[in-house]
Motif scaffolding. Structure first.
Motif, PDB file in Angstrom:
ATOM      1  N   LEU A  21       0.808  -1.406   0.077  1.00 26.09           N
ATOM      2  CA  LEU A  21      -0.162  -0.183  -0.038  1.00 26.09           C
ATOM      3  C   LEU A  21       0.864   1.336   0.149  1.00 26.09           C
ATOM      4  O   LEU A  21       0.386   2.308  -0.516  1.00 26.09           O
ATOM      5  CB  LEU A  21      -0.931   0.148   1.270  1.00 26.09           C
ATOM      6  N   ARG A  22       2.073   1.291   0.623  1.00 23.22           N
ATOM      7  CA  ARG A  22       3.018   2.245   0.940  1.00 23.22           C
ATOM      8  C   ARG A  22       3.192   3.264  -0.576  1.00 23.22           C
ATOM      9  O   ARG A  22       2.833   4.241  -0.565  1.00 23.22           O
ATOM     10  CB  ARG A  22       4.256   1.960   1.296  1.00 23.22           C
ATOM     11  N   PRO A  23       3.470   2.573  -1.709  1.00 23.23           N
ATOM     12  CA  PRO A  23       3.722   3.309  -2.991  1.00 23.23           C
ATOM     13  C   PRO A  23       2.418   3.829  -3.473  1.00 23.23           C
ATOM     14  O   PRO A  23       2.396   5.013  -4.135  1.00 23.23           O
ATOM     15  CB  PRO A  23       4.025   2.301  -4.000  1.00 23.23           C
ATOM     16  N   PHE A  24       1.015   3.181  -3.265  1.00 28.36           N
ATOM     17  CA  PHE A  24      -0.048   3.923  -3.662  1.00 28.36           C
ATOM     18  C   PHE A  24      -0.468   5.236  -2.855  1.00 28.36           C
ATOM     19  O   PHE A  24      -0.725   6.248  -3.267  1.00 28.36           O
ATOM     20  CB  PHE A  24      -1.461   2.826  -3.516  1.00 28.36           C
ATOM     21  N   ILE A  25      -0.138   5.132  -1.522  1.00 30.77           N
ATOM     22  CA  ILE A  25      -0.347   6.339  -0.641  1.00 30.77           C
ATOM     23  C   ILE A  25       0.695   7.278  -0.954  1.00 30.77           C
ATOM     24  O   ILE A  25       0.076   8.376  -1.123  1.00 30.77           O
ATOM     25  CB  ILE A  25      -0.266   5.821   0.825  1.00 30.77           C
ATOM     26  N   ALA A  26       1.852   7.031  -1.106  1.00 30.56           N
ATOM     27  CA  ALA A  26       2.602   7.948  -1.436  1.00 30.56           C
ATOM     28  C   ALA A  26       2.369   8.802  -2.745  1.00 30.56           C
ATOM     29  O   ALA A  26       2.491   9.963  -2.848  1.00 30.56           O
ATOM     30  CB  ALA A  26       4.165   7.369  -1.665  1.00 30.56           C
ATOM     31  N   ASP A  27       1.912   7.843  -3.680  1.00 29.53           N
ATOM     32  CA  ASP A  27       1.758   8.320  -4.937  1.00 29.53           C
ATOM     33  C   ASP A  27       0.308   9.533  -4.862  1.00 29.53           C
ATOM     34  O   ASP A  27       0.199  10.559  -5.249  1.00 29.53           O
ATOM     35  CB  ASP A  27       1.149   7.348  -6.034  1.00 29.53           C
ATOM     36  N   SER A  28      -0.673   9.148  -4.091  1.00 30.03           N
ATOM     37  CA  SER A  28      -1.632   9.661  -3.658  1.00 30.03           C
ATOM     38  C   SER A  28      -1.513  11.009  -3.032  1.00 30.03           C
ATOM     39  O   SER A  28      -2.012  11.915  -3.334  1.00 30.03           O
ATOM     40  CB  SER A  28      -2.794   8.759  -3.150  1.00 30.03           C
ATOM     41  N   VAL A  29      -0.657  11.165  -2.209  1.00 32.82           N
ATOM     42  CA  VAL A  29      -0.066  12.304  -1.182  1.00 32.82           C
ATOM     43  C   VAL A  29       0.433  13.228  -2.408  1.00 32.82           C
ATOM     44  O   VAL A  29       0.232  14.324  -2.069  1.00 32.82           O
ATOM     45  CB  VAL A  29       0.629  11.886  -0.114  1.00 32.82           C
TER      46      VAL A  29
END
Length: 131
Positions: free
Chosen positions: A96-104
């Protein structure tokens, strides 16, 4: 269950196949103990290389979704998918980390992100109930 692969997608075909089978299990379109086509048969049916199907099946086996028997062939794990344990939850967080980072980076709020997650969960539960 109908497998639909996008050969133009950047996502590798074996991952698309793996994800479609997992979705089929989640939506109760594929049930514990149910047979899947053999590697050769699946490859011929959807028009892809048998090594691609074999790779998807091996990943599904490793994750506990399917069993591969010499006599019975490929079956959805009759005992069901293993429940989420600590290792699974750590893997989930890492994925999930990369998806959340991209979303931020794209100014998507936490609330919007959670809303998207909730709507996807709802799709699975609604389709399960409709079956």
């Amino acid at each position: 269950m109908l497998i639909q692969l996008d050969l133009e997608n950047a996502e590798p075909i074996y991952i698309q196949l793996q994800q479609q089978i997992i979705e089929g299990i989640a939506k109760k379109q594929l049930n514990p103990g149910e047979s899947l086509p053999s590697v050769r048969s699946m490859a011929a049916d959807i028009g892809i290389n048998l090594h691609t199907v074999n790779k998807a099946y091996q990943h599904l086996k490793q994750d506990g979704y399917i069993l591969i028997h010499r006599q019975k062939g490929v079956v959805i794990n009759p005992d069901g998918v293993p429940k989420a344990d600590g290792a699974y939850k750590e893997k989930l967080k890492a994925n999930l980390r990369p998806f959340i980072a991209d979303s931020v980076c794209r100014d998507l709020s936490e609330e919007e992100f959670i809303k998207y997650c909730s709507s996807i969960f709802a799709e699975f539960y609604n389709e399960e109930g409709d079956s």
